[in-house]
Design an enzyme around this catalytic site. Sequence first.
Site, mmCIF file in Angstrom:
data_model
loop_
_atom_site.group_PDB
_atom_site.id
_atom_site.type_symbol
_atom_site.label_atom_id
_atom_site.label_comp_id
_atom_site.label_asym_id
_atom_site.label_seq_id
_atom_site.Cartn_x
_atom_site.Cartn_y
_atom_site.Cartn_z
ATOM 1 N N ARG A 1 6.768 31.619 64.953
ATOM 2 C CA ARG A 1 7.309 32.204 63.734
ATOM 3 C C ARG A 1 8.727 32.690 64.026
ATOM 4 N NH1 ARG A 1 2.215 36.071 61.919
ATOM 5 N NH2 ARG A 1 0.712 34.399 61.513
ATOM 6 N N HIS A 2 9.469 32.983 62.970
ATOM 7 C CA HIS A 2 10.828 33.467 63.159
ATOM 8 C C HIS A 2 10.823 34.854 63.790
ATOM 9 C CE1 HIS A 2 12.761 30.138 61.203
ATOM 10 N NE2 HIS A 2 12.019 30.263 60.127
ATOM 11 N N GLU A 3 11.788 35.078 64.657
ATOM 12 C CA GLU A 3 11.941 36.379 65.293
ATOM 13 C C GLU A 3 12.145 37.453 64.237
ATOM 14 O OE1 GLU A 3 11.357 38.806 67.460
ATOM 15 O OE2 GLU A 3 12.037 37.423 69.015
ATOM 16 N N ASP B 1 13.193 29.491 65.513
ATOM 17 C CA ASP B 1 14.610 29.774 65.267
ATOM 18 C C ASP B 1 15.531 28.664 65.768
ATOM 19 O OD1 ASP B 1 14.024 32.307 64.182
ATOM 20 O OD2 ASP B 1 13.878 33.179 66.185
#
Length: 597
Positions: free
Chosen positions: A230-232, A241
């Site tokens: 998942r995105h940071e 990312d």
Amino acid sequence: MTDRPALSHPHRKTSVLKMDEAALSVVNEIESEMTLYVLSDHCYQCLPQQLGKLPARPVSGTPTAVEFVVSTQHALTLLLNSTPANLEPCNVHFHFGERGNYSLWVKNLNEPSQVSCTMITDSEPINSYLPILFAFLAFALLAVLSAIWNTVKRLDVVTNLLIRLGSTVETERLINSELGTPNRLVNASTESIIPATTGRRLRSLDSFRGLALVVMVFVNYGGGRYWFFRHESWNGLTVADLVFPWFVFIMGTSICLSLSGSIRRGVKRTHLLWRIVWRSLQLFLIGVIIINPNYCQGPLSWDSLRIPGVLQRLGFTYLVVAVLDLAVAKDGLTNLSSETCWYSVHDVCLYWPAWLCVIVLETIWLCLTFLLPVPDCPTGYLGPGGIGDFGLYQNCTGGAAGYIDRWLLGDNHIYQTPSSRVVYQSMMPFDPEGVLGSINSILMAFLGLQAGKILLHYRDQHKQIITRFLIWGFILGIISAVLTKCSRNEGFIPVNKNLWSFSYVTTLSCFAFVTLGFFYYTVDVKKWWSGAPFFYPGMNSILVYVGHEVFEEYFPFRWKMANNQSHAEHLAQNLLATSIWVFIAYLLYRKKIFWKI
């Protein structure tokens, strides 16, 4: 501890553990009420969050225990404070395992004012990463079997057998299938790789684009619900990312090769300008449509229409970079003697007006980011707001970037649930594809454009091309190291996907130059690899991206799982859905069906 006293559970909680959760029972053996706070290692300069109260042990009674559910994604620091001032608090740093059961025992030491905290594992956690290992082994086995088949089917015995079993045309197609030896664009007399023009494409570039797209589809579908897919939440990098900036970088390279070919064929620049504007508009409109679905909520409300998005960012970036390149591109490649003093940098110097424009844009980004006054926020703030920075700037998420989006577009027309909510509990809307970050996406695409200039000016000089890719990667890596101080949070400009920070662009461009060099060497130079299966979605990138967004919630890309709190089931579903899109792209490639804008 072998002999534990009987426990009372005045606030006992019973719940089924979900993914990335563990059970913690806190046992209080002292005669004082305690308060338990938790602080994640991943939450930079955050305020500890209260988890609950621990009742005091009754005089001459049994210890009390309260059960909590804690996160297992990152290591946590547990802080215990007592009401009486003479008791010293204790803290425990621990990384809990998924579905594990733990006990934290709180007791007095010899001195009444000293408290001891001891963590005990009551039941071992599961290994939630085993599904990733099994998936890797399964795909590795498929790759090995494919390589073996591609080798075997070219043996004379097997070729003759295939000819006997099938028609000549079908057999020839099977032998020369794209799953095996690639159909490279090679000049028969010179064995030179021809750069992409209309009808002629650089296979390594399509393969790199396909890799970025496949990973993007996988993480958008959930990535097995693992946090690193998942995105940071704010500063730092995860797998998710990486892919969008790579896509932007590759778009820049494609712009260079495509426009150069069109100009050399004599296409008028005014016609090319019209195509650029029309394509940018199409990308923007398609992006607005697919990120505002209202299939079940009735008519779409213009009051809550989200304006920024991935395709919108691509469309705007494409417009600026393509127009820049169109303005400075030469009608033919300049043939400089290798003895010329600036020959080694002529792929940069020849396009100095475009570089000057990009430097001006980057200066604007720096000035707006660090000098623009933002109401009730410190100038130059780059933080997530919420509980970050000790809760001092709760409504300052993104600093100038967030402020500009809210001022230009309005709170209701940007992303309402940014990734900073996960860890930092920020409540302000913030769009990772916002206005200010678009400047740095232009820089990212322009660096990809530079990769295209290298391919053009050093055509067929493979050593020169790869050397320059590595030099660019090294320079950008050094810039990133200086800007970030080689840390996640302590640098001058941290790597941040939400902000599309300058260091984020230099870091991902560094990776992109090195990765493109690898693909170019293995696919187009040495021909060790055909680029399959990534080549196929790379040839139909717009169709695969739009398709995976539109059909995300439909079978066979999504179905009701027997256990929706299992990483294994989510991973299997997401990998299968991604593989289906790769297979669809392959079928479309065989049928020569491509969606071009």
